[in-house]
Design a protein around this motif. Structure first.
Motif, PDB file in Angstrom:
ATOM      1  N   UNK A  79       0.799  -1.214   0.000  1.00  0.00           N
ATOM      2  CA  UNK A  79       0.000   0.000   0.000  1.00  0.00           C
ATOM      3  C   UNK A  79       0.833   1.265   0.000  1.00  0.00           C
ATOM      4  N   UNK A  80       0.172   2.421  -0.194  1.00  0.00           N
ATOM      5  CA  UNK A  80       0.877   3.703  -0.324  1.00  0.00           C
ATOM      6  C   UNK A  80       1.251   4.376   0.993  1.00  0.00           C
ATOM      7  N   UNK A  81       0.833   3.812   2.118  1.00  0.00           N
ATOM      8  CA  UNK A  81       1.033   4.508   3.395  1.00  0.00           C
ATOM      9  C   UNK A  81       2.371   4.220   4.066  1.00  0.00           C
ATOM     10  N   UNK A  82       3.053   3.147   3.674  1.00  0.00           N
ATOM     11  CA  UNK A  82       4.341   2.837   4.309  1.00  0.00           C
ATOM     12  C   UNK A  82       5.395   3.832   3.844  1.00  0.00           C
ATOM     13  N   UNK A  83       6.446   3.975   4.640  1.00  0.00           N
ATOM     14  CA  UNK A  83       7.425   5.036   4.408  1.00  0.00           C
ATOM     15  C   UNK A  83       8.059   4.992   3.024  1.00  0.00           C
ATOM     16  N   UNK A  84       8.422   3.802   2.553  1.00  0.00           N
ATOM     17  CA  UNK A  84       9.074   3.698   1.251  1.00  0.00           C
ATOM     18  C   UNK A  84       8.174   4.158   0.118  1.00  0.00           C
ATOM     19  N   UNK A  85       6.928   3.678   0.119  1.00  0.00           N
ATOM     20  CA  UNK A  85       5.980   4.071  -0.925  1.00  0.00           C
ATOM     21  C   UNK A  85       5.711   5.571  -0.857  1.00  0.00           C
ATOM     22  N   UNK A  86       5.546   6.085   0.353  1.00  0.00           N
ATOM     23  CA  UNK A  86       5.286   7.515   0.524  1.00  0.00           C
ATOM     24  C   UNK A  86       6.419   8.348  -0.078  1.00  0.00           C
ATOM     25  N   UNK A  87       7.663   7.976   0.233  1.00  0.00           N
ATOM     26  CA  UNK A  87       8.802   8.728  -0.305  1.00  0.00           C
ATOM     27  C   UNK A  87       8.831   8.695  -1.827  1.00  0.00           C
ATOM     28  N   UNK A  88       8.596   7.519  -2.408  1.00  0.00           N
ATOM     29  CA  UNK A  88       8.603   7.402  -3.868  1.00  0.00           C
ATOM     30  C   UNK A  88       7.494   8.249  -4.489  1.00  0.00           C
ATOM     31  N   UNK A  89       6.324   8.254  -3.862  1.00  0.00           N
ATOM     32  CA  UNK A  89       5.198   9.039  -4.360  1.00  0.00           C
ATOM     33  C   UNK A  89       5.513  10.525  -4.317  1.00  0.00           C
ATOM     34  N   UNK A  90       6.024  10.991  -3.181  1.00  0.00           N
ATOM     35  CA  UNK A  90       6.357  12.415  -3.035  1.00  0.00           C
ATOM     36  C   UNK A  90       7.420  12.828  -4.052  1.00  0.00           C
ATOM     37  N   UNK A  91       8.424  11.991  -4.243  1.00  0.00           N
ATOM     38  CA  UNK A  91       9.509  12.300  -5.177  1.00  0.00           C
ATOM     39  C   UNK A  91       9.004  12.320  -6.620  1.00  0.00           C
ATOM     40  N   UNK A  92       8.152  11.355  -6.970  1.00  0.00           N
ATOM     41  CA  UNK A  92       7.581  11.323  -8.319  1.00  0.00           C
ATOM     42  C   UNK A  92       6.740  12.561  -8.575  1.00  0.00           C
ATOM     43  N   UNK A  93       5.987  12.990  -7.569  1.00  0.00           N
ATOM     44  CA  UNK A  93       5.131  14.166  -7.718  1.00  0.00           C
ATOM     45  C   UNK A  93       5.941  15.454  -7.778  1.00  0.00           C
ATOM     46  N   UNK A  94       7.194  15.382  -7.378  1.00  0.00           N
ATOM     47  CA  UNK A  94       8.081  16.542  -7.508  1.00  0.00           C
ATOM     48  C   UNK A  94       8.691  16.608  -8.913  1.00  0.00           C
ATOM     49  N   UNK A  95       8.296  15.661  -9.774  1.00  0.00           N
ATOM     50  CA  UNK A  95       8.750  15.681 -11.150  1.00  0.00           C
ATOM     51  C   UNK A  95      10.065  14.969 -11.395  1.00  0.00           C
ATOM     52  N   UNK A  96      10.520  14.238 -10.399  1.00  0.00           N
ATOM     53  CA  UNK A  96      11.796  13.536 -10.548  1.00  0.00           C
ATOM     54  C   UNK A  96      11.620  12.288 -11.413  1.00  0.00           C
ATOM     55  N   UNK A  97      12.746  11.756 -11.895  1.00  0.00           N
ATOM     56  CA  UNK A  97      12.725  10.591 -12.768  1.00  0.00           C
ATOM     57  C   UNK A  97      12.489   9.301 -11.978  1.00  0.00           C
ATOM     58  N   UNK A  98      12.331   8.202 -12.706  1.00  0.00           N
ATOM     59  CA  UNK A  98      12.025   6.913 -12.094  1.00  0.00           C
ATOM     60  C   UNK A  98      13.093   6.473 -11.098  1.00  0.00           C
ATOM     61  N   UNK A  99      14.356   6.544 -11.488  1.00  0.00           N
ATOM     62  CA  UNK A  99      15.426   6.066 -10.609  1.00  0.00           C
ATOM     63  C   UNK A  99      15.471   6.884  -9.321  1.00  0.00           C
ATOM     64  N   UNK A 100      15.334   8.199  -9.424  1.00  0.00           N
ATOM     65  CA  UNK A 100      15.339   9.054  -8.227  1.00  0.00           C
ATOM     66  C   UNK A 100      14.176   8.697  -7.307  1.00  0.00           C
ATOM     67  N   UNK A 101      12.997   8.484  -7.892  1.00  0.00           N
ATOM     68  CA  UNK A 101      11.818   8.149  -7.091  1.00  0.00           C
ATOM     69  C   UNK A 101      11.977   6.779  -6.430  1.00  0.00           C
ATOM     70  N   UNK A 102      12.515   5.825  -7.182  1.00  0.00           N
ATOM     71  CA  UNK A 102      12.745   4.484  -6.639  1.00  0.00           C
ATOM     72  C   UNK A 102      13.740   4.530  -5.483  1.00  0.00           C
ATOM     73  N   UNK A 103      14.851   5.216  -5.699  1.00  0.00           N
ATOM     74  CA  UNK A 103      15.908   5.276  -4.677  1.00  0.00           C
ATOM     75  C   UNK A 103      15.408   5.973  -3.415  1.00  0.00           C
ATOM     76  N   UNK A 104      14.608   7.024  -3.566  1.00  0.00           N
ATOM     77  CA  UNK A 104      14.117   7.730  -2.369  1.00  0.00           C
ATOM     78  C   UNK A 104      13.273   6.803  -1.505  1.00  0.00           C
ATOM     79  N   UNK A 105      12.536   5.885  -2.128  1.00  0.00           N
ATOM     80  CA  UNK A 105      11.767   4.899  -1.367  1.00  0.00           C
ATOM     81  C   UNK A 105      12.655   3.832  -0.764  1.00  0.00           C
ATOM     82  N   UNK A 106      13.620   3.355  -1.548  1.00  0.00           N
ATOM     83  CA  UNK A 106      14.520   2.303  -1.062  1.00  0.00           C
ATOM     84  C   UNK A 106      15.339   2.766   0.136  1.00  0.00           C
TER      85      UNK A 106
END
Length: 201
Positions: free
Chosen positions: A7-34
């Motif tokens: 689900x979207x509420x855990x910390x990793x998913x939340x970070x990836x969602x926020x980063x993606x919504x900031x317009x960052x690329x896939x790798x940046x969004x993935x890494x922010x969650x990881x």
């Protein structure tokens, strides 16, 4: 598949969602969650395996193991959940245990972890075995039960950190999915709701 997403509420998913919504690329969004994966989120598999293996191999009772950890000020990795409880078990744990009972030649470490869980549940309702504890104990059973690894090789695999790698690999699938969801839905820059912020005078 069991660890790909929760689900979207855990910390990793939340970070990836926020980063993606900031317009960052896939790798940046993935890494922010990881980068949130660690002792409190998905990264306790190695420690769960290390502690369960050491305690089981030394013949400690669940009481001796848990109380010994308590004296050291260390939480038992693989035990405890913020949402799941005695009356609301994690289905992923149940599926893993059922699969192991059917297909593994031995479930010695898993059974030890279940005994530990029985003891911790006498302390608090949410001290259930979590998915980290299930994977950690069952991976030990897989390694030892296969007969293909020496004790030294098993110790090395656990020490290096292979097991957390399983969670990182699996959860990457879910984090990529959350990233693409945000881009597909053309979600704007994330801003946290004001009502969630507590101000004091």
């Amino acid at each position: 598949m069991l660890c790909a997403d929760h689900g979207p509420c855990v910390s990793g998913a939340h970070n990836s969602i926020v980063t993606a919504r900031a317009g960052k690329d896939l790798v940046s969004s993935l890494v922010s969650g990881l980068l949130t994966i660690g002792p409190r989120f998905g990264g306790a598999i190695d420690d769960a395996a290390r502690y369960f293996k050491d305690a089981c191999d030394r013949g400690l009772t669940p009481y001796e193991f848990v109380e010994g950890m308590k004296k050291k000020g260390i939480r038992v990795p693989g035990i405890g959940h913020r949402i799941k409880s005695r009356d609301n078990r994690d289905k992923r744990v149940q599926l893993l245990q059922k699969y192991a009972h059917t297909h593994f030649p031995s479930v010695k470490y898993m059974e030890y972890a279940v005994q530990v869980e029985t003891y911790t549940l006498s302390k608090a309702n949410n001290l259930v075995m979590n998915v980290d504890g299930a994977i950690g104990s069952l991976f030990l059973d897989l390694l030892s039960g296969s007969g293909m690894f020496t004790k030294q090789e098993i110790d090395e695999i656990v020490e290096i950190g292979y097991l957390n790698g399983l969670f990182v690999l699996a959860r990457s699938i879910g984090l990529i999915g959350h990233t693409f969801d945000q881009k597909r839905l053309k979600q704007p820059l994330y801003r946290h709701p004001w009502e969630d912020v507590l101000y004091t005078k």
